[in-house]
Design a protein around this motif. Structure first.
Motif, PDB file in Angstrom:
ATOM      1  N   ARG A  47       0.848  -1.202   0.000  1.00 30.39           N
ATOM      2  CA  ARG A  47       0.000   0.000   0.000  1.00 30.39           C
ATOM      3  C   ARG A  47       0.877   1.243   0.000  1.00 30.39           C
ATOM      4  NH1 ARG A  47       2.716   1.833   4.051  1.00 30.39           N
ATOM      5  NH2 ARG A  47       2.533   0.876   6.069  1.00 30.39           N
ATOM      6  N   LEU A  48       0.338   2.328  -0.516  1.00 27.58           N
ATOM      7  CA  LEU A  48       1.058   3.594  -0.520  1.00 27.58           C
ATOM      8  C   LEU A  48       1.150   4.145   0.893  1.00 27.58           C
ATOM      9  CD1 LEU A  48      -0.577   5.288  -3.639  1.00 27.58           C
ATOM     10  CD2 LEU A  48       1.561   3.993  -3.531  1.00 27.58           C
ATOM     11  N   GLY A  49       2.174   4.939   1.159  1.00 28.48           N
ATOM     12  CA  GLY A  49       2.286   5.590   2.457  1.00 28.48           C
ATOM     13  C   GLY A  49       3.622   5.340   3.119  1.00 28.48           C
ATOM     14  N   TYR A  63      20.143   0.537  13.307  1.00 22.75           N
ATOM     15  CA  TYR A  63      20.147   1.236  12.028  1.00 22.75           C
ATOM     16  C   TYR A  63      18.701   1.464  11.610  1.00 22.75           C
ATOM     17  CZ  TYR A  63      24.812  -0.761  12.184  1.00 22.75           C
ATOM     18  OH  TYR A  63      26.063  -1.121  12.571  1.00 22.75           O
ATOM     19  N   LYS A  64      18.294   2.727  11.566  1.00 26.03           N
ATOM     20  CA  LYS A  64      16.922   3.050  11.192  1.00 26.03           C
ATOM     21  C   LYS A  64      16.888   3.617   9.784  1.00 26.03           C
ATOM     22  CE  LYS A  64      12.777   5.593  12.575  1.00 26.03           C
ATOM     23  NZ  LYS A  64      12.182   6.499  13.576  1.00 26.03           N
ATOM     24  N   VAL A  65      15.915   3.163   9.019  1.00 24.60           N
ATOM     25  CA  VAL A  65      15.694   3.637   7.658  1.00 24.60           C
ATOM     26  C   VAL A  65      14.190   3.829   7.491  1.00 24.60           C
ATOM     27  CG1 VAL A  65      15.633   1.289   6.710  1.00 24.60           C
ATOM     28  CG2 VAL A  65      16.214   3.217   5.213  1.00 24.60           C
ATOM     29  N   SER A  66      13.810   4.838   6.694  1.00 23.26           N
ATOM     30  CA  SER A  66      12.382   5.083   6.492  1.00 23.26           C
ATOM     31  C   SER A  66      12.154   5.703   5.122  1.00 23.26           C
ATOM     32  CB  SER A  66      11.829   6.019   7.572  1.00 23.26           C
ATOM     33  OG  SER A  66      12.334   7.329   7.397  1.00 23.26           O
ATOM     34  N   GLY A  67      10.875   5.777   4.753  1.00 27.96           N
ATOM     35  CA  GLY A  67      10.515   6.395   3.492  1.00 27.96           C
ATOM     36  C   GLY A  67       9.026   6.322   3.243  1.00 27.96           C
ATOM     37  N   GLN A  68       8.680   6.520   1.989  1.00 29.18           N
ATOM     38  CA  GLN A  68       7.294   6.468   1.534  1.00 29.18           C
ATOM     39  C   GLN A  68       7.192   5.455   0.400  1.00 29.18           C
ATOM     40  OE1 GLN A  68       4.452   8.426   2.366  1.00 29.18           O
ATOM     41  NE2 GLN A  68       5.612   9.201   4.098  1.00 29.18           N
ATOM     42  N   VAL A  69       6.164   4.610   0.448  1.00 28.25           N
ATOM     43  CA  VAL A  69       5.877   3.743  -0.686  1.00 28.25           C
ATOM     44  C   VAL A  69       5.251   4.645  -1.742  1.00 28.25           C
ATOM     45  CG1 VAL A  69       4.598   1.740  -1.516  1.00 28.25           C
ATOM     46  CG2 VAL A  69       5.550   1.739   0.810  1.00 28.25           C
ATOM     47  N   THR A  70       5.878   4.707  -2.921  1.00 27.79           N
ATOM     48  CA  THR A  70       5.465   5.653  -3.957  1.00 27.79           C
ATOM     49  C   THR A  70       4.591   5.025  -5.036  1.00 27.79           C
ATOM     50  OG1 THR A  70       7.532   5.251  -5.156  1.00 27.79           O
ATOM     51  CG2 THR A  70       7.468   7.130  -3.615  1.00 27.79           C
ATOM     52  N   PRO A  74       0.876  -4.566  -8.500  1.00 18.81           N
ATOM     53  CA  PRO A  74       0.973  -6.027  -8.418  1.00 18.81           C
ATOM     54  C   PRO A  74       0.698  -6.679  -9.764  1.00 18.81           C
ATOM     55  CG  PRO A  74      -0.577  -5.135  -6.793  1.00 18.81           C
ATOM     56  CD  PRO A  74      -0.208  -4.027  -7.715  1.00 18.81           C
ATOM     57  N   PRO A  75       1.361  -7.725 -10.133  1.00 18.31           N
ATOM     58  CA  PRO A  75       2.559  -8.311  -9.517  1.00 18.31           C
ATOM     59  C   PRO A  75       3.852  -7.818 -10.167  1.00 18.31           C
ATOM     60  CG  PRO A  75       1.768  -9.823 -11.166  1.00 18.31           C
ATOM     61  CD  PRO A  75       0.865  -8.596 -11.213  1.00 18.31           C
ATOM     62  N   ASN A  76       3.830  -6.600 -10.696  1.00 20.81           N
ATOM     63  CA  ASN A  76       4.953  -6.104 -11.506  1.00 20.81           C
ATOM     64  C   ASN A  76       6.016  -5.327 -10.751  1.00 20.81           C
ATOM     65  OD1 ASN A  76       3.701  -7.041 -13.999  1.00 20.81           O
ATOM     66  ND2 ASN A  76       2.230  -5.408 -13.628  1.00 20.81           N
ATOM     67  N   SER A  77       5.614  -4.412  -9.876  1.00 22.83           N
ATOM     68  CA  SER A  77       6.630  -3.579  -9.231  1.00 22.83           C
ATOM     69  C   SER A  77       6.088  -2.858  -8.005  1.00 22.83           C
ATOM     70  CB  SER A  77       7.195  -2.547 -10.211  1.00 22.83           C
ATOM     71  OG  SER A  77       6.198  -1.635 -10.592  1.00 22.83           O
ATOM     72  N   VAL A  78       7.028  -2.462  -7.181  1.00 24.36           N
ATOM     73  CA  VAL A  78       6.753  -1.612  -6.026  1.00 24.36           C
ATOM     74  C   VAL A  78       7.941  -0.658  -5.894  1.00 24.36           C
ATOM     75  CG1 VAL A  78       7.752  -3.252  -4.359  1.00 24.36           C
ATOM     76  CG2 VAL A  78       6.099  -1.570  -3.580  1.00 24.36           C
ATOM     77  N   GLY A  79       7.653   0.593  -5.549  1.00 24.05           N
ATOM     78  CA  GLY A  79       8.708   1.585  -5.395  1.00 24.05           C
ATOM     79  C   GLY A  79       8.568   2.316  -4.075  1.00 24.05           C
ATOM     80  N   PHE A  80       9.711   2.734  -3.535  1.00 27.60           N
ATOM     81  CA  PHE A  80       9.679   3.451  -2.259  1.00 27.60           C
ATOM     82  C   PHE A  80      10.923   4.322  -2.119  1.00 27.60           C
ATOM     83  CE2 PHE A  80      11.188  -0.882  -1.774  1.00 27.60           C
ATOM     84  CZ  PHE A  80      12.363  -0.781  -1.047  1.00 27.60           C
ATOM     85  N   THR A  81      10.773   5.390  -1.357  1.00 26.54           N
ATOM     86  CA  THR A  81      11.927   6.224  -1.027  1.00 26.54           C
ATOM     87  C   THR A  81      12.657   5.577   0.142  1.00 26.54           C
ATOM     88  OG1 THR A  81      10.618   7.642   0.419  1.00 26.54           O
ATOM     89  CG2 THR A  81      10.858   8.350  -1.879  1.00 26.54           C
TER      90      THR A  81
END
Length: 142
Positions: A47-49, A63-70, A74-81
């Protein structure tokens, strides 16, 4: 700026591989390099967010990492910062990750693109971390 691209083949359907790269419960089984475990998280790339994770090694280093799902396709791709946090919990330079899944004759292929990294040294560090994480995914996703 530097970019990183890694590819791996999996003997599973594109839908199954997509579940492994998007579903929070499955992500937890391979997220982070070998030798670390996730102690806190909001990992859900279905989901986005916002998302975040805190990884800890055996010496207690966190080690902390964060971002936004951009995007989620499904089922091709997912992107995030992606941005690491410093010891004061301030986010550093932001980059972008895309997991792309393609059908192959023997199953599916994952292409990991990590773009807009600050320099070649940082890209090299990420290559080591992602390569280690992908070994865990290969062991889990059968």
């Amino acid at each position: 700026m530097a970019d990183l691209k890694l590819e791996r083949e999996f003997p599973v359907s594109a839908e199954t591989l997509f579940d492994w790269i998007s579903d929070g419960a499955k992500l937890l089984q391979w997220w982070g390099p070998e030798g670390v475990h996730v102690t806190e998280h909001d990992l859900d790339f279905s989901r986005l967010g916002p998302w975040h994770s805190v990884m800890e090694n055996d010496e207690g280093q966190r080690y902390k990492v964060s971002g936004q799902v951009t995007h989620v396709d499904p089922p091709n791709s997912v992107g995030f910062t992606w941005a690491w946090h410093d010891n004061q919990d301030q986010r550093g330079a932001e980059s972008h990750v895309t997991f792309s899944v393609a059908v192959t004759e023997s199953g599916s292929r994952l292409v990991l693109d990590h773009r807009e990294l600050a320099d070649a040294d940082i890209a090299g560090n990420h290559e080591q971390g992602w390569t280690s994480s992908l070994r865990k995914l290969e062991a889990s996703c059968k």
